[in-house]
Design a protein around this motif. Structure first.
Motif, PDB file in Angstrom:
ATOM      1  N   ASP A 101      10.627  11.184 -21.935  1.00  0.00           N
ATOM      2  CA  ASP A 101       9.985  12.256 -22.704  1.00  0.00           C
ATOM      3  C   ASP A 101       8.519  12.448 -22.340  1.00  0.00           C
ATOM      4  O   ASP A 101       7.957  13.532 -22.522  1.00  0.00           O
ATOM      5  CB  ASP A 101      10.086  11.981 -24.213  1.00  0.00           C
ATOM      6  N   THR A 102       7.894  11.403 -21.813  1.00  0.00           N
ATOM      7  CA  THR A 102       6.482  11.516 -21.441  1.00  0.00           C
ATOM      8  C   THR A 102       6.310  12.434 -20.232  1.00  0.00           C
ATOM      9  O   THR A 102       5.228  12.976 -20.000  1.00  0.00           O
ATOM     10  CB  THR A 102       5.882  10.108 -21.213  1.00  0.00           C
ATOM     11  N   GLU A 103       7.396  12.663 -19.480  1.00  0.00           N
ATOM     12  CA  GLU A 103       7.305  13.612 -18.367  1.00  0.00           C
ATOM     13  C   GLU A 103       6.980  15.017 -18.871  1.00  0.00           C
ATOM     14  O   GLU A 103       6.453  15.847 -18.135  1.00  0.00           O
ATOM     15  CB  GLU A 103       8.599  13.602 -17.541  1.00  0.00           C
ATOM     16  N   VAL A 104       7.264  15.279 -20.161  1.00  0.00           N
ATOM     17  CA  VAL A 104       6.989  16.600 -20.733  1.00  0.00           C
ATOM     18  C   VAL A 104       5.483  16.891 -20.724  1.00  0.00           C
ATOM     19  O   VAL A 104       5.059  18.017 -20.439  1.00  0.00           O
ATOM     20  CB  VAL A 104       7.549  16.709 -22.174  1.00  0.00           C
ATOM     21  N   ILE A 105       4.666  15.875 -21.011  1.00  0.00           N
ATOM     22  CA  ILE A 105       3.209  16.113 -21.015  1.00  0.00           C
ATOM     23  C   ILE A 105       2.719  16.380 -19.593  1.00  0.00           C
ATOM     24  O   ILE A 105       1.862  17.234 -19.356  1.00  0.00           O
ATOM     25  CB  ILE A 105       2.435  14.948 -21.703  1.00  0.00           C
ATOM     26  N   GLY A 247       4.400  11.744 -32.180  1.00  0.00           N
ATOM     27  CA  GLY A 247       5.679  11.581 -32.862  1.00  0.00           C
ATOM     28  C   GLY A 247       6.263  12.929 -33.270  1.00  0.00           C
ATOM     29  O   GLY A 247       5.537  13.912 -33.430  1.00  0.00           O
ATOM     30  N   PHE A 248       7.576  12.979 -33.454  1.00  0.00           N
ATOM     31  CA  PHE A 248       8.259  14.263 -33.638  1.00  0.00           C
ATOM     32  C   PHE A 248       7.917  14.975 -34.942  1.00  0.00           C
ATOM     33  O   PHE A 248       8.179  16.165 -35.086  1.00  0.00           O
ATOM     34  CB  PHE A 248       9.776  14.101 -33.472  1.00  0.00           C
ATOM     35  N   GLU A 249       7.288  14.268 -35.889  1.00  0.00           N
ATOM     36  CA  GLU A 249       6.926  14.930 -37.149  1.00  0.00           C
ATOM     37  C   GLU A 249       5.415  15.125 -37.293  1.00  0.00           C
ATOM     38  O   GLU A 249       4.925  15.418 -38.375  1.00  0.00           O
ATOM     39  CB  GLU A 249       7.423  14.091 -38.342  1.00  0.00           C
ATOM     40  N   GLN A 250       4.683  14.967 -36.204  1.00  0.00           N
ATOM     41  CA  GLN A 250       3.218  14.942 -36.327  1.00  0.00           C
ATOM     42  C   GLN A 250       2.510  16.228 -35.913  1.00  0.00           C
ATOM     43  O   GLN A 250       1.293  16.354 -36.097  1.00  0.00           O
ATOM     44  CB  GLN A 250       2.666  13.761 -35.512  1.00  0.00           C
ATOM     45  N   TYR A 272      12.917  16.918 -24.333  1.00  0.00           N
ATOM     46  CA  TYR A 272      14.259  17.252 -23.840  1.00  0.00           C
ATOM     47  C   TYR A 272      15.316  17.199 -24.941  1.00  0.00           C
ATOM     48  O   TYR A 272      16.419  17.709 -24.777  1.00  0.00           O
ATOM     49  CB  TYR A 272      14.643  16.326 -22.677  1.00  0.00           C
ATOM     50  N   ASN A 273      14.972  16.577 -26.073  1.00  0.00           N
ATOM     51  CA  ASN A 273      15.912  16.539 -27.203  1.00  0.00           C
ATOM     52  C   ASN A 273      15.584  17.583 -28.262  1.00  0.00           C
ATOM     53  O   ASN A 273      16.146  17.571 -29.350  1.00  0.00           O
ATOM     54  CB  ASN A 273      15.893  15.147 -27.867  1.00  0.00           C
ATOM     55  N   GLY A 274      14.636  18.461 -27.941  1.00  0.00           N
ATOM     56  CA  GLY A 274      14.300  19.528 -28.887  1.00  0.00           C
ATOM     57  C   GLY A 274      13.359  19.101 -30.003  1.00  0.00           C
ATOM     58  O   GLY A 274      13.211  19.807 -30.999  1.00  0.00           O
ATOM     59  N   ASN A 275      12.717  17.934 -29.866  1.00  0.00           N
ATOM     60  CA  ASN A 275      11.742  17.493 -30.872  1.00  0.00           C
ATOM     61  C   ASN A 275      10.325  17.858 -30.434  1.00  0.00           C
ATOM     62  O   ASN A 275      10.013  17.805 -29.245  1.00  0.00           O
ATOM     63  CB  ASN A 275      11.793  15.964 -31.046  1.00  0.00           C
ATOM     64  N   ASP A 276       9.465  18.194 -31.417  1.00  0.00           N
ATOM     65  CA  ASP A 276       8.049  18.412 -31.098  1.00  0.00           C
ATOM     66  C   ASP A 276       7.507  17.140 -30.459  1.00  0.00           C
ATOM     67  O   ASP A 276       7.665  16.052 -31.007  1.00  0.00           O
ATOM     68  CB  ASP A 276       7.249  18.699 -32.379  1.00  0.00           C
ATOM     69  N   ARG A 277       6.851  17.269 -29.280  1.00  0.00           N
ATOM     70  CA  ARG A 277       6.447  16.058 -28.557  1.00  0.00           C
ATOM     71  C   ARG A 277       5.032  16.136 -27.987  1.00  0.00           C
ATOM     72  O   ARG A 277       4.351  15.127 -27.852  1.00  0.00           O
ATOM     73  CB  ARG A 277       7.451  15.787 -27.410  1.00  0.00           C
TER      74      ARG A 277
END
Length: 287
Positions: A101-105, A247-250, A272-277
């Motif tokens: 998921d860090t690849e997203v940044i 975090g996904f709720e932050q 990639y899982n559709g969570n805010d990241r």
């Protein structure tokens, strides 16, 4: 143990995967990685030679590593490396294991900044994953990467050297504390500690083996993020951008913190899982 030394590779993989299934969502891959590590061959070799048998010595080493994995030790710590952005990074128990998921940044920063001359800072670099991934795509960027933990700094330096990114400047700093005054950046990225100290996930899975200092922050996980937002304005050029993995709720609270400290154009990207990241914003100096 569910295997014997006379089992061919295909049987070791199947039996091992059954044992690991309750604790790993990549059980089969875990076993294949352990075997390919022990026999020092690529994963593709196991598909080509499923009937291969391990030597007695290889089998004993495999069983030893398999027991560590069964006890919950992360596969990356057992092997000593983790692939990230197609770079093979050494990891140790003094750093977080780089997450997909860090690849997203990394993607978000690269998509938003195509100019060739950029000063970039990676705060809390750990293994060096974000800084080195950016350097692998943008060789002209001036990249600084800092971490508070000396072991992490040494590991990131060793990764940079081994992968040939000698231009990335990696040194020890408690966030901005050791960055020379007057030095400013166009981009600051950070994957800071953002988990609440009371989060029950800290006692589950791979996370149990990772350094708490890299995971946990006070104020329900927001202490470091807030500190970085507040302090960064002295180190940002006009129209510079600050990026966080979080975090996904932050996201909502980070939007509020950004606004509070004079940032604008605030945006959040999903993983990639559709969570805010990833949430990022622009800092404009009012002339």
């Amino acid at each position: 143990m569910p295997f014997s030394a006379s089992d061919p590779v295909a049987v070791l993989i199947n039996n091992g995967a059954k044992v690991l299934a309750p604790l790993s969502d990549s059980a089969k891959l875990d076993v294949r990685l352990l075997i390919s590590f022990v026999i020092d061959k690529p994963l593709s070799y196991l598909l080509t030679w499923p009937e291969k048998q391990l030597t007695q010595q290889e089998f004993q080493q495999f069983v030893m590593l398999f027991k560590q994995r069964k006890a919950g030790k992360p596969i990356a710590y057992i092997l000593g490396y983790k692939e990230f952005w197609s770079l093979k990074l050494q990891v140790s128990s003094s750093t977080l294991i780089p997450r997909p998921d860090t690849e997203v940044i990394v993607e978000t920063v690269l998509n938003n900044h195509t100019n060739s001359m950029v000063n970039c800072l990676d705060l809390g670099t750990g293994t060096g994953a974000i800084a080195l991934a950016l350097a692998s795509e943008q060789s002209n960027w001036q990249i600084d990467a800092v971490d508070f933990q000396l072991e992490a700094v040494e590991l990131a330096q060793s990764n940079a050297q081994r992968l040939g990114f000698s231009k990335v400047s990696i040194y020890r700093s408690d966030w901005f504390n050791s960055i020379s005054s007057g030095k400013t950046f166009d981009i600051v990225v950070s994957n800071p500690p953002y988990i609440d100290e009371l989060d029950e996930h800290l006692e589950q899975g791979d996370v149990r083996f990772e350094p708490k200092s890299a995971l946990v922050a006070k104020q329900q996980g927001f202490a470091d993020i807030e500190h970085i937002i507040k302090t960064s304005t002295a180190y940002l050029n006009d129209n510079a951008w600050l990026y966080f993995e979080h975090g996904f709720e932050q996201a909502k609270k980070i939007h509020a913190l950004f606004s509070q400290h004079g940032f604008s154009e605030i945006q959040t990207v999903k993983d990639y899982n559709g969570n805010d990241r990833v949430t990022y914003a622009c800092y404009k100096r009012h002339h």
